[in-house]
Design a protein around this motif. Structure first.
Motif, mmCIF file in Angstrom:
data_model
loop_
_atom_site.group_PDB
_atom_site.id
_atom_site.type_symbol
_atom_site.label_atom_id
_atom_site.label_comp_id
_atom_site.label_asym_id
_atom_site.label_seq_id
_atom_site.Cartn_x
_atom_site.Cartn_y
_atom_site.Cartn_z
ATOM 1 N N UNK A 176 0.837 -1.188 0.000
ATOM 2 C CA UNK A 176 0.000 0.000 0.000
ATOM 3 C C UNK A 176 0.881 1.250 0.000
ATOM 4 N N UNK A 177 0.273 2.419 -0.223
ATOM 5 C CA UNK A 177 1.053 3.655 -0.155
ATOM 6 C C UNK A 177 1.758 3.800 1.192
ATOM 7 N N UNK A 178 3.018 4.211 1.149
ATOM 8 C CA UNK A 178 3.827 4.348 2.360
ATOM 9 C C UNK A 178 4.772 3.196 2.558
ATOM 10 N N UNK A 179 4.466 2.027 1.934
ATOM 11 C CA UNK A 179 5.373 0.889 2.015
ATOM 12 C C UNK A 179 6.582 1.127 1.108
ATOM 13 N N UNK A 196 7.022 -7.904 -10.070
ATOM 14 C CA UNK A 196 6.785 -7.544 -8.678
ATOM 15 C C UNK A 196 6.965 -6.056 -8.456
ATOM 16 N N UNK A 197 8.002 -5.499 -9.068
ATOM 17 C CA UNK A 197 8.260 -4.061 -8.946
ATOM 18 C C UNK A 197 7.102 -3.262 -9.530
ATOM 19 N N UNK A 198 6.604 -3.703 -10.678
ATOM 20 C CA UNK A 198 5.502 -3.005 -11.340
ATOM 21 C C UNK A 198 4.234 -3.059 -10.493
ATOM 22 N N UNK A 203 0.481 -0.207 -6.716
ATOM 23 C CA UNK A 203 -0.252 -0.183 -5.458
ATOM 24 C C UNK A 203 0.148 0.998 -4.568
ATOM 25 N N UNK A 204 1.072 1.828 -5.050
ATOM 26 C CA UNK A 204 1.439 3.039 -4.313
ATOM 27 C C UNK A 204 2.669 2.929 -3.463
ATOM 28 N N UNK A 205 3.307 1.748 -3.431
ATOM 29 C CA UNK A 205 4.539 1.588 -2.649
ATOM 30 C C UNK A 205 5.702 2.271 -3.360
ATOM 31 N N UNK A 206 6.693 2.707 -2.591
ATOM 32 C CA UNK A 206 7.908 3.282 -3.176
ATOM 33 C C UNK A 206 8.851 2.148 -3.543
ATOM 34 N N UNK A 220 11.796 0.789 -14.279
ATOM 35 C CA UNK A 220 10.535 0.384 -13.653
ATOM 36 C C UNK A 220 10.376 0.908 -12.229
ATOM 37 N N UNK A 221 11.476 1.318 -11.577
ATOM 38 C CA UNK A 221 11.406 1.734 -10.186
ATOM 39 C C UNK A 221 11.191 3.228 -10.013
ATOM 40 N N UNK A 222 10.791 3.605 -8.813
ATOM 41 C CA UNK A 222 10.658 5.027 -8.488
ATOM 42 C C UNK A 222 12.026 5.674 -8.297
ATOM 43 N N UNK A 223 12.924 4.940 -7.636
ATOM 44 C CA UNK A 223 14.264 5.443 -7.338
ATOM 45 C C UNK A 223 15.275 4.407 -7.832
ATOM 46 N N UNK A 224 16.190 4.829 -8.699
ATOM 47 C CA UNK A 224 17.188 3.904 -9.252
ATOM 48 C C UNK A 224 18.552 4.181 -8.643
ATOM 49 N N UNK A 225 19.123 3.182 -7.981
ATOM 50 C CA UNK A 225 20.487 3.252 -7.466
ATOM 51 C C UNK A 225 21.356 2.426 -8.407
#
Length: 282
Positions: A176-179, A196-198, A203-206, A220-225
Motif C-alpha cells: 500500500x502507499x507508504x510501504x 513484482x516491482x511493477x 499499489x502506491x509503494x515506493x 521500472x522503479x521510483x528510485x534507481x540506485x
C-alpha cells in the motif's frame, strides 16, 4: 608505491636509477610497455630493468608491473584485467582483488548522492509511519536481500526478504502507499522481479531498485540506485555484483541509522547484544 621508489633512489646503481626515473616520470606507460621498450627508453640493458624491480622489493618485472598497474588505475574508470591460464596464484589474487576494488571505486566516482538521499528519505518515512519495508532478489541478489533484511533488523526495523518469484508477486500485491520495497538485480532483466516491482508501484509503494543502468528494471522503479560493473569475465566469475550491492545496502542502512538517531537506536543495540551474550554463555 612511487614514494617507496623515491626513497630507494640513493641506494640504487646509476643504471637502475635511470629505470626508477622512467617509472616516476610516467608510471602508467611503464606498466604497459614491454621490457625491450623500457630498456631502450632508460638507455639500459633488459636485465638492468629486472634488477631494478628486485632492488625495490618485487619478484621481477612482471610482479612490479602488475602492482604498478593496480596502483595507477585506482580512482579512474574501471579497466578489467582478465585472469590468464598462465597466471600464478599471486597474480590471480592481485587481479581478483584489484578488479573488485576498481568496481567499488568506479561506483564511488559515479554514484548519485541525490538518488541515495531520496531512497533514505523514503525508508525513513516508512519506518516512522510503521509501514512495510521489504527486499526482493533472485539468486545472488536473493542472498543480498536476506543480508539487507538482517542489517535493517539490527536497526530495529522489521523487514522481510523474498527470493521466490511467487512470494514476491503475492507480497507486492498486498503493498500500500507508504510501504517501501528494495528490488535488487544484477542484470535488471529478471521477469519476476520486474513484475513484482511493477505491481508494488501500481499499489502506491515506493520502489527502490538496485540494478544496472539502462536495464528494464532501472526504468521500472521510483528510485534507481545504479550498480554498474564490467561483464564478460573470461576465466572466472567473481561475486563483484553481490559485493557491490551489499555495499549499497550498507550505505542505505548507515544513512538510515543516522536519520533514526542514536537515542532510539543505541538502546535497541544494547539490549540485542545483551540478550545474545546471555544466550551464548547460558
Amino acid at each position: 608505491m612511487l614514494d617507496r621508489i623515491r626513497a630507494c633512489l640513493p641506494s640504487l646503481a646509476p643504471a637502475e636509477q635511470r629505470v626508477a626515473e622512467l617509472v616516476l616520470a610516467d608510471p602508467r606507460s611503464f606498466a604497459l610497455l614491454p621490457v625491450s621498450a623500457l630498456a631502450d627508453r632508460a638507455h639500459v640493458s633488459k636485465p638492468t630493468v629486472v634488477r631494478f624491480c628486485r632492488s625495490v622489493g618485487y619478484d621481477g618485472l612482471a610482479d612490479f608491473k602488475l602492482k604498478l598497474a593496480g596502483n595507477v588505475s585506482e580512482g579512474v574508470p574501471f579497466i578489467h584485467r582478465s585472469v590468464d591460464v598462465d597466471d600464478k596464484t599471486s597474480d590471480v589474487m592481485v587481479k581478483v582483488i584489484d578488479n573488485t576494488v576498481a568496481a567499488f571505486l568506479k561506483y564511488r566516482n559515479e554514484a548519485s548522492a541525490s538518488a541515495i538521499d531520496k531512497a533514505v528519505t523514503a525508508l525513513t518515512a516508512a519506518y516512522h509511519a510503521g509501514r512495510r519495508i521489504e527486499f526482493f532478489g533472485v539468486g545472488n541478489s536473493g542472498i543480498v536481500a536476506r543480508d539487507a533484511q538482517h542489517k535493517f533488523f539490527r536497526l530495529g526495523i522489521n523487514g522481510v526478504a523474498y527470493s521466490d518469484g511467487h512470494m514476491q508477486v503475492m507480497s507486492a500485491s498486498l503493498m500500500q502507499p507508504g510501504d517501501c520495497v528494495i528490488v535488487i538485480s544484477n542484470s535488471g532483466r529478471t521477469r519476476d522481479l520486474m513484475d513484482s516491482c511493477d505491481i508494488a508501484r501500481k499499489n502506491g509503494a515506493t520502489t527502490i531498485v538496485i540494478t544496472a543502468s539502462g536495464s528494464p528494471l532501472a526504468a521500472a522503479g521510483d528510485i534507481h540506485l545504479a550498480a554498474d560493473h564490467p561483464q564478460g569475465y573470461e576465466h572466472y566469475s567473481p561475486m563483484v555484483s553481490r559485493l557491490l550491492h551489499l555495499m549499497i545496502i550498507d550505505i542505505l542502512a548507515t544513512a538510515l541509522a543516522l536519520r533514526i538517531g542514536s537515542d532510539k537506536l543505541q538502546p535497541l543495540l544494547r539490549e540485542m547484544k545483551a540478550n545474545l551474550r546471555n544466550k551464548r554463555y547460558a
